[in-house]
Design an enzyme around this catalytic site. Structure first.
Site, PDB file in Angstrom:
ATOM      1  N   CYS A 146       0.906  -8.473   2.184  1.00  0.00           N
ATOM      2  CA  CYS A 146      -0.362  -8.235   1.492  1.00  0.00           C
ATOM      3  C   CYS A 146      -0.221  -7.024   0.569  1.00  0.00           C
ATOM      4  O   CYS A 146       0.576  -6.129   0.817  1.00  0.00           O
ATOM      5  CB  CYS A 146      -1.467  -7.997   2.519  1.00  0.00           C
ATOM      6  SG  CYS A 146      -3.098  -7.770   1.777  1.00  0.00           S
ATOM      7  N   ASP A 196      -2.259  -4.700   0.264  1.00  0.00           N
ATOM      8  CA  ASP A 196      -2.960  -3.568   0.868  1.00  0.00           C
ATOM      9  C   ASP A 196      -2.093  -2.303   0.873  1.00  0.00           C
ATOM     10  O   ASP A 196      -0.940  -2.337   1.323  1.00  0.00           O
ATOM     11  CB  ASP A 196      -3.351  -3.947   2.308  1.00  0.00           C
ATOM     12  CG  ASP A 196      -4.379  -3.009   2.894  1.00  0.00           C
ATOM     13  OD1 ASP A 196      -4.110  -1.795   2.944  1.00  0.00           O
ATOM     14  OD2 ASP A 196      -5.449  -3.488   3.303  1.00  0.00           O
ATOM     15  N   ARG A 230      -2.136   0.152   2.688  1.00  0.00           N
ATOM     16  CA  ARG A 230      -1.808   0.694   4.016  1.00  0.00           C
ATOM     17  C   ARG A 230      -0.653  -0.056   4.679  1.00  0.00           C
ATOM     18  O   ARG A 230      -0.313   0.215   5.832  1.00  0.00           O
ATOM     19  CB  ARG A 230      -3.059   0.596   4.922  1.00  0.00           C
ATOM     20  CG  ARG A 230      -4.239   1.374   4.400  1.00  0.00           C
ATOM     21  CD  ARG A 230      -5.518   0.948   5.089  1.00  0.00           C
ATOM     22  NE  ARG A 230      -5.842  -0.457   4.824  1.00  0.00           N
ATOM     23  CZ  ARG A 230      -6.881  -1.110   5.350  1.00  0.00           C
ATOM     24  NH1 ARG A 230      -7.684  -0.483   6.183  1.00  0.00           N
ATOM     25  NH2 ARG A 230      -7.101  -2.376   5.061  1.00  0.00           N
ATOM     26  N   HIS A 268      -1.474  -8.701   8.175  1.00  0.00           N
ATOM     27  CA  HIS A 268      -1.913  -7.476   8.867  1.00  0.00           C
ATOM     28  C   HIS A 268      -3.368  -7.627   9.295  1.00  0.00           C
ATOM     29  O   HIS A 268      -4.142  -8.344   8.662  1.00  0.00           O
ATOM     30  CB  HIS A 268      -1.729  -6.244   7.973  1.00  0.00           C
ATOM     31  CG  HIS A 268      -2.664  -6.196   6.799  1.00  0.00           C
ATOM     32  ND1 HIS A 268      -3.759  -5.363   6.749  1.00  0.00           N
ATOM     33  CD2 HIS A 268      -2.681  -6.886   5.643  1.00  0.00           C
ATOM     34  CE1 HIS A 268      -4.387  -5.532   5.601  1.00  0.00           C
ATOM     35  NE2 HIS A 268      -3.763  -6.455   4.905  1.00  0.00           N
ATOM     36  N   CYS A 273      -7.379  -7.048   7.293  1.00  0.00           N
ATOM     37  CA  CYS A 273      -7.085  -7.495   5.929  1.00  0.00           C
ATOM     38  C   CYS A 273      -8.386  -7.789   5.176  1.00  0.00           C
ATOM     39  O   CYS A 273      -9.188  -8.625   5.601  1.00  0.00           O
ATOM     40  CB  CYS A 273      -6.193  -8.740   5.971  1.00  0.00           C
ATOM     41  SG  CYS A 273      -5.738  -9.311   4.324  1.00  0.00           S
TER      42      CYS A 273
HETATM   43 CO    CO Z   1      -4.567  -7.578   3.413  1.00  0.00          CO
END
Ligand code: CO
Length: 207
Positions: free
Chosen positions: A40, A42, A44, A96, A99
């Site tokens: 992803c 993301d 993080r 993850h 999400c």
């Molecule tokens: Co995500």
């Protein structure tokens, strides 16, 4: 401007050169990563960092909610290059928890463009609605859909012509599904390893 980024970059390069002289300059010879990781976007979920892999060890594709869509030429080209040219040994789909893409897909539409991108997760949610809604907490429902989504993308990777051709020609290639827990920093193996065409049939019953 981007002062902080340049300062940190110089620190990073000089640290590597001090601790591993010649490592960075050696990278110009080419790349031979064993892994293609699809994750992803993301911020993080820094894939290299959480897997402890150095430059040159991981070929990466990231998008919102780590999707592998057959109509996405970007993702499909990356799989093709990784399998046919780089001959990676493992393709890892890494989802993850927490999400945003999964949460948005469970929510009412209204996020404009991203609703189109997330349409397949909405379908997945509908397919598994009974199992997901059996949980009482929102977090548990989201987590389960995060896991189902990884499974569905592992299945999509296995359904690509490029991966199936590799298997048919005897190339060693395993597809895995992992999920990353932001809170603990730990990866969980969803035990969805697929290494040949026969194993896909079993997957088909799950997703
Ligand atoms: Co995500």
């Amino acid at each position: 401007m981007l002062t902080e980024i340049f300062i940190k970059n110089e620190e990073w390069a000089s640290n590597i050169n001090r601790m591993h002289p010649g490592f960075l300059s050696g990278l110009i010879k080419g790349q031979h990563p064993d892994y293609l990781v699809i994750g992803c976007s993301d911020s993080r979920v820094p894939l290299n960092e959480i897997m402890g892999l150095r430059p040159g060890e991981m070929f990466v594709h990231r998008n919102i909610a780590n999707l592998v869509l057959h109509s996405d030429m970007n993702c499909q080209s990356i799989i093709e290059y990784a399998v046919a040219s780089l001959k990676v040994k493992h393709i890892i789909v890494c989802g993850h928890y927490e999400c945003g893409g999964i949460k948005a897909a469970m929510d009412f539409p209204g996020h404009c463009l991203i609703d189109n991108w997330l349409a397949s997760i909405r379908d997945l949610y509908q397919c598994h609605k009974a199992e997901i809604e059996a949980f009482s907490h929102e977090k548990e429902k989201e987590n389960l859909l995060c896991e189902f989504n990884v499974g569905a993308q592992v299945f999509n990777v296995c359904q690509t012509k490029i991966v199936q051709s590799a298997w048919k020609s005897g190339q060693k290639l395993t597809v895995h599904g992992l999920i990353y827990d932001l809170e603990s920093g730990l990866l969980k193996d969803l035990n969805l390893c697929i290494s040949n065409l026969d194993e896909i049939c079993h997957m088909h019953k799950l997703f």
